[in-house]
Scaffold this motif. Structure first.
Motif, PDB file in Angstrom:
ATOM      1  N   GLY A   8       0.809  -1.215   0.000  1.00  0.00           N
ATOM      2  CA  GLY A   8       0.000   0.000   0.000  1.00  0.00           C
ATOM      3  C   GLY A   8       0.838   1.258   0.000  1.00  0.00           C
ATOM      4  N   PHE A   9       2.165   1.115   0.060  1.00  0.00           N
ATOM      5  CA  PHE A   9       3.093   2.246   0.023  1.00  0.00           C
ATOM      6  C   PHE A   9       4.012   2.099  -1.191  1.00  0.00           C
ATOM      7  CE2 PHE A   9       1.702   2.008   4.359  1.00  0.00           C
ATOM      8  CZ  PHE A   9       1.636   3.335   4.788  1.00  0.00           C
ATOM      9  N   GLU A  10       4.553   3.231  -1.641  1.00  0.00           N
ATOM     10  CA  GLU A  10       5.449   3.203  -2.784  1.00  0.00           C
ATOM     11  C   GLU A  10       6.748   2.482  -2.430  1.00  0.00           C
ATOM     12  OE1 GLU A  10       6.010   7.218  -3.950  1.00  0.00           O
ATOM     13  OE2 GLU A  10       4.020   7.420  -4.875  1.00  0.00           O
ATOM     14  N   GLU A  11       7.366   1.920  -3.449  1.00  0.00           N
ATOM     15  CA  GLU A  11       8.572   1.121  -3.272  1.00  0.00           C
ATOM     16  C   GLU A  11       9.702   1.964  -2.693  1.00  0.00           C
ATOM     17  OE1 GLU A  11       9.970  -2.785  -3.585  1.00  0.00           O
ATOM     18  OE2 GLU A  11       8.030  -2.015  -4.214  1.00  0.00           O
ATOM     19  N   ASN A  12      10.291   1.476  -1.549  1.00  0.00           N
ATOM     20  CA  ASN A  12      11.436   2.141  -0.909  1.00  0.00           C
ATOM     21  C   ASN A  12      11.182   3.614  -0.623  1.00  0.00           C
ATOM     22  OD1 ASN A  12      13.076  -0.149  -0.811  1.00  0.00           O
ATOM     23  ND2 ASN A  12      13.831   0.181  -2.888  1.00  0.00           N
ATOM     24  N   SER A  13       9.931   3.944  -0.268  1.00  0.00           N
ATOM     25  CA  SER A  13       9.595   5.350  -0.012  1.00  0.00           C
ATOM     26  C   SER A  13       9.768   5.744   1.445  1.00  0.00           C
ATOM     27  CB  SER A  13       8.144   5.622  -0.433  1.00  0.00           C
ATOM     28  OG  SER A  13       7.243   4.794   0.309  1.00  0.00           O
ATOM     29  N   LEU A  14      10.041   4.771   2.317  1.00  0.00           N
ATOM     30  CA  LEU A  14      10.156   5.045   3.748  1.00  0.00           C
ATOM     31  C   LEU A  14      11.597   4.849   4.195  1.00  0.00           C
ATOM     32  CD1 LEU A  14       6.974   3.004   4.733  1.00  0.00           C
ATOM     33  CD2 LEU A  14       7.140   5.485   4.560  1.00  0.00           C
ATOM     34  N   PHE A  15      12.107   5.832   4.962  1.00  0.00           N
ATOM     35  CA  PHE A  15      13.488   5.802   5.440  1.00  0.00           C
ATOM     36  C   PHE A  15      13.476   5.741   6.961  1.00  0.00           C
ATOM     37  CE2 PHE A  15      13.827   7.304   1.214  1.00  0.00           C
ATOM     38  CZ  PHE A  15      15.115   7.050   0.768  1.00  0.00           C
ATOM     39  N   ALA A  16      14.312   4.862   7.530  1.00  0.00           N
ATOM     40  CA  ALA A  16      14.259   4.655   8.976  1.00  0.00           C
ATOM     41  C   ALA A  16      15.623   4.271   9.520  1.00  0.00           C
ATOM     42  CB  ALA A  16      13.241   3.559   9.302  1.00  0.00           C
ATOM     43  N   THR A  17      15.810   4.534  10.798  1.00  0.00           N
ATOM     44  CA  THR A  17      16.968   4.003  11.521  1.00  0.00           C
ATOM     45  C   THR A  17      16.605   2.664  12.178  1.00  0.00           C
ATOM     46  OG1 THR A  17      16.317   5.363  13.421  1.00  0.00           O
ATOM     47  CG2 THR A  17      18.027   6.242  11.964  1.00  0.00           C
ATOM     48  N   MET A  18      15.296   2.454  12.329  1.00  0.00           N
ATOM     49  CA  MET A  18      14.801   1.185  12.877  1.00  0.00           C
ATOM     50  C   MET A  18      13.379   0.983  12.398  1.00  0.00           C
ATOM     51  SD  MET A  18      12.599  -0.305  15.245  1.00  0.00           S
ATOM     52  CE  MET A  18      12.281   0.906  16.534  1.00  0.00           C
ATOM     53  N   ALA A  24       3.140  -1.846  10.646  1.00  0.00           N
ATOM     54  CA  ALA A  24       4.557  -1.487  10.716  1.00  0.00           C
ATOM     55  C   ALA A  24       4.765  -0.342  11.700  1.00  0.00           C
ATOM     56  CB  ALA A  24       5.083  -1.101   9.336  1.00  0.00           C
ATOM     57  N   TYR A  25       5.948  -0.301  12.241  1.00  0.00           N
ATOM     58  CA  TYR A  25       6.373   0.808  13.105  1.00  0.00           C
ATOM     59  C   TYR A  25       7.807   1.143  12.732  1.00  0.00           C
ATOM     60  CZ  TYR A  25       8.059   3.333  17.201  1.00  0.00           C
ATOM     61  OH  TYR A  25       8.629   4.265  18.022  1.00  0.00           O
ATOM     62  N   PHE A  26       8.114   2.439  12.606  1.00  0.00           N
ATOM     63  CA  PHE A  26       9.476   2.819  12.275  1.00  0.00           C
ATOM     64  C   PHE A  26       9.866   4.110  12.989  1.00  0.00           C
ATOM     65  CE2 PHE A  26       7.308   5.494   9.224  1.00  0.00           C
ATOM     66  CZ  PHE A  26       8.154   6.580   9.015  1.00  0.00           C
ATOM     67  N   LYS A  46       3.371   4.795  13.099  1.00  0.00           N
ATOM     68  CA  LYS A  46       2.756   3.494  12.878  1.00  0.00           C
ATOM     69  C   LYS A  46       2.081   3.518  11.513  1.00  0.00           C
ATOM     70  CE  LYS A  46       1.853   2.733  17.799  1.00  0.00           C
ATOM     71  NZ  LYS A  46       0.797   2.557  18.843  1.00  0.00           N
ATOM     72  N   LEU A  47       2.229   2.431  10.779  1.00  0.00           N
ATOM     73  CA  LEU A  47       1.694   2.339   9.426  1.00  0.00           C
ATOM     74  C   LEU A  47       0.764   1.137   9.327  1.00  0.00           C
ATOM     75  CD1 LEU A  47       5.054   2.843   7.482  1.00  0.00           C
ATOM     76  CD2 LEU A  47       3.437   4.618   8.180  1.00  0.00           C
ATOM     77  N   PHE A  48      -0.218   1.254   8.427  1.00  0.00           N
ATOM     78  CA  PHE A  48      -1.185   0.185   8.241  1.00  0.00           C
ATOM     79  C   PHE A  48      -1.419  -0.020   6.746  1.00  0.00           C
ATOM     80  CE2 PHE A  48      -2.087   2.473  12.137  1.00  0.00           C
ATOM     81  CZ  PHE A  48      -2.126   1.465  13.085  1.00  0.00           C
ATOM     82  N   GLY A  49      -1.581  -1.264   6.350  1.00  0.00           N
ATOM     83  CA  GLY A  49      -1.901  -1.591   4.965  1.00  0.00           C
ATOM     84  C   GLY A  49      -3.008  -2.631   4.920  1.00  0.00           C
ATOM     85  N   TYR A  50      -4.036  -2.363   4.101  1.00  0.00           N
ATOM     86  CA  TYR A  50      -5.170  -3.267   3.987  1.00  0.00           C
ATOM     87  C   TYR A  50      -5.432  -3.542   2.515  1.00  0.00           C
ATOM     88  CZ  TYR A  50      -5.935  -1.196   8.619  1.00  0.00           C
ATOM     89  OH  TYR A  50      -5.773  -0.740   9.891  1.00  0.00           O
ATOM     90  N   GLY A  70      -2.450   1.957   1.877  1.00  0.00           N
ATOM     91  CA  GLY A  70      -1.624   2.224   3.038  1.00  0.00           C
ATOM     92  C   GLY A  70      -1.893   3.592   3.632  1.00  0.00           C
ATOM     93  N   LYS A  71      -1.803   3.663   4.959  1.00  0.00           N
ATOM     94  CA  LYS A  71      -2.025   4.950   5.612  1.00  0.00           C
ATOM     95  C   LYS A  71      -1.225   5.019   6.905  1.00  0.00           C
ATOM     96  CE  LYS A  71      -6.096   3.952   8.483  1.00  0.00           C
ATOM     97  NZ  LYS A  71      -5.605   4.682   9.663  1.00  0.00           N
ATOM     98  N   ASN A  72      -0.954   6.239   7.357  1.00  0.00           N
ATOM     99  CA  ASN A  72      -0.295   6.472   8.632  1.00  0.00           C
ATOM    100  C   ASN A  72      -1.326   6.482   9.753  1.00  0.00           C
ATOM    101  OD1 ASN A  72       2.095   6.834   7.204  1.00  0.00           O
ATOM    102  ND2 ASN A  72       1.797   9.046   7.046  1.00  0.00           N
TER     103      ASN A  72
END
Length: 564
Positions: free
Chosen positions: A471-481, A506-508, A518-522, A542-544
């Motif tokens: 539900g999110f774009e490919e490699n669109s999220l950046f995180a340290t964890m 998800a959580y990042f 926190k992220l959710f995908g349905y 996908g949504k936050n």
């Protein structure tokens, strides 16, 4: 008159077998009411078609009484009471409950005897009489596993100690020498890599012959992508040699999926590629090797190029080598090159461990005056990893039931003249819970973290898309964890079609941007196995946390994997 005679003849022809078929009854008694009660507990067959069946049932009951400890029982006779009733009379006499069996230590070990009883002593062991038959079968089976497939086992010198106990000698006829595998011949796929026999299946010449163990090992061939077992192994015994025949088939193990486009950049006049390409080549050299090539150019102007090469069982040893190269480019911001070299050791068909080195280098492509957290750096890491796979060979669509990959890296990051200690941890695992033949639950967990005092934007973890949170774009999220959970409830319509739900969490954290979310995908999806390959369709939104649901944010993921 003629018509009546003809009618009677037809009736006689059709129903004579029913009219003249005997319906005999059997009653079995003992000399006392208590003995009759014991016989009745055996639930013997009472209705029979002929006398031979009556006699066979009486003999069968006598054998069952022997096994229960009435070794002195006698069939006193079978008498015809009425036209269709027979009575078989038994004398049960004493019931023996325990037998003490003496054995020769040179022929059978205590470890084998401990499998059938907990009462094992220096020169004899104790059994309940009702357990004798199964115990002797187990002992004989274990002796066969030690290379004596033609061994014969029996009890001799059986003596009565008292009214409930017996004494006997365990005799083992194993005059031949232990059988070992002298030769292994492969039929069907003669070029099957021999190192897989030795280290993956652990079958090799000079090994003690045990056909049951060999059958269990060869079933693991079906876990390989490039080979399968045509039928069970066979054995040819000669006077002084044992030849094992394995019947194998080479299977299609190469796969390809993706799409690819290209065009000319109007600013640079250079050709640029766009799209997705995933190519896997396996065992084309009959060595068991695998090669993977991945190219991805997504809507965020990100380009990824990855190649992996795995060479198992080098020089016929249990050691293999894994080499990888990954190049990532983020628009005109930075490029990162990641190279690794690992050696792996295949413990068995399910477990594998890795150790190696990793080198990473990133370059800032922006103007030096720009204010960003992107820097040039180099990393040198040591890497350790563990992998576990449990297949389910009876399911073509989902051949792997359980998977676990755990990797840790630790070393230094160097930027200008500054060094900093860092570590990286990655966990990827999934499990399929089969509720029944058609319904199953798929659960996958993936987590990764970078441990460092400071962070650069171009070294952050990247996730999002069909292989992480949908539900999110490919490699669109950046995180340290980050940590994510994928779940699917799957329903198989048949062996080639399934539908499933999509619920992803998800959580990042991003320590540079000082955010945690926190992220959710349905959504839902389906898979269809066609002549062209396995086609997958996923629709996910996908949504936050706290964000409203919008249909416009939905993503459709399509893939077609072709095997050749």
């Amino acid at each position: 008159m003629k018509k009546s005679f003809l009618l009677l003849l037809i009736i006689y022809t059709l129903f004579s077998s029913e009219i003249f078929c005997q319906n005999l009854k059997l009653k079995i008694t003992g000399n006392t009411p208590l003995e009759t009660q014991v016989i009745d507990s055996l639930n013997y067959l009472k209705n029979h078609n002929n006398y031979a069946s009556v006699k066979n049932e009486a003999n069968s009951i006598q054998q069952r009484l022997f096994r229960k400890g009435f070794i002195e029982n006698k069939l006193l006779g079978i008498k015809k009471v009425k036209d269709s009733l027979f009575n078989a009379n038994f004398s049960l006499k004493r019931k023996f409950k325990t037998i003490y069996i003496y054995y020769d230590k040179s022929l059978v070990t205590n470890s084998i005897l401990n499998l059938v009883t907990s009462h094992v002593f220096d020169d004899y062991f104790e059994l309940k009489f009702t357990e004798v038959e199964n115990a002797l079968k187990t002992i004989n089976s274990k002796i066969s596993e030690e290379g004596l497939p033609f061994s014969k086992l029996k009890l001799s010198n059986i003596r009565i100690i008292d009214n409930t106990n017996l004494l006997a000698q365990l005799s083992i006829d194993a005059t031949e020498e232990k059988r070992i595998i002298n030769n292994i011949i492969i039929k069907g796929y003669e070029n099957f890599p021999k190192s897989y026999l030795m280290h993956y299946l652990k079958i090799k010449p000079k090994q003690v012959f045990d056909i049951d163990e060999i059958k269990v090992k060869t079933e693991q061939l079906n876990n390989l992508r490039f080979a399968s077992e045509l039928k069970s192994p066979e054995v040819l015994f000669s006077k002084d040699s044992t030849t094992l025949y394995l019947y194998l088939k080479k299977t299609q193990s190469n796969s390809f999926d993706g799409f690819l486009g290209f065009g000319t950049n109007e600013e640079t006049n250079k050709i640029e590629f766009d799209g997705y390409l995933n190519l896997n080549l396996t065992n084309n050299l009959n060595f068991g090797e695998s090669f993977r090539l991945l190219y991805k150019s997504d809507e965020n102007d990100q380009k990824t190029f990855t190649t992996n090469l795995s060479l198992p069982y080098l020089f016929k040893s249990p050691i293999g080598v894994d080499l990888s190269l990954n190049i990532f480019k983020k628009d005109s911001s930075f490029t990162t090159v990641n190279q690794s070299a690992k050696i792996h050791y295949q413990i068995n068909s399910r477990h594998k461990i890795y150790a190696g080195v990793l080198y990473e280098e990133s370059n800032n492509l922006l103007n030096e005056n720009s204010v960003t957290q992107i820097f040039d750096y180099k990393k040198n890491f040591l890497s350790l990893a563990y992998e576990f796979q449990k297949p389910q060979t009876n399911n073509f669509l989902f051949p792997t039931n359980t998977y676990l990959y755990l990797e840790t890296n630790f070393g230094n990051r160097k930027e200008s003249n500054q060094k900093e200690r860092q570590s990286f941890l990655n966990v990827n695992t999934f499990k399929i819970f089969n509720l029944n033949r058609k319904n199953s639950l798929f659960i996958r967990a993936n987590a990764a973290t970078i441990n460092s005092d400071t962070y650069f934007e171009n070294e952050l973890l990247r996730f999002g898309g069909i292989n992480s949170i949908r539900g999110f774009e490919e490699n669109s999220l950046f995180a340290t964890m980050y940590g994510l959970l994928n779940t699917e409830y799957r329903y198989q319509l048949n062996n080639s079609i399934y539908i499933h739900s999509i619920i992803d969490l998800a959580y990042f954290e991003n320590d540079i941007a000082k955010i945690n979310q926190k992220l959710f995908g349905y959504g839902f999806g389906f898979g269809l196995f066609t002549k062209a390959g396995l086609f997958k369709f996923n629709y996910a939104n996908g949504k936050n946390e706290g964000q409203k649901f919008k249909f416009s944010d939905s993503k459709i993921h399509l893939s077609l994997t072709t095997n050749f």
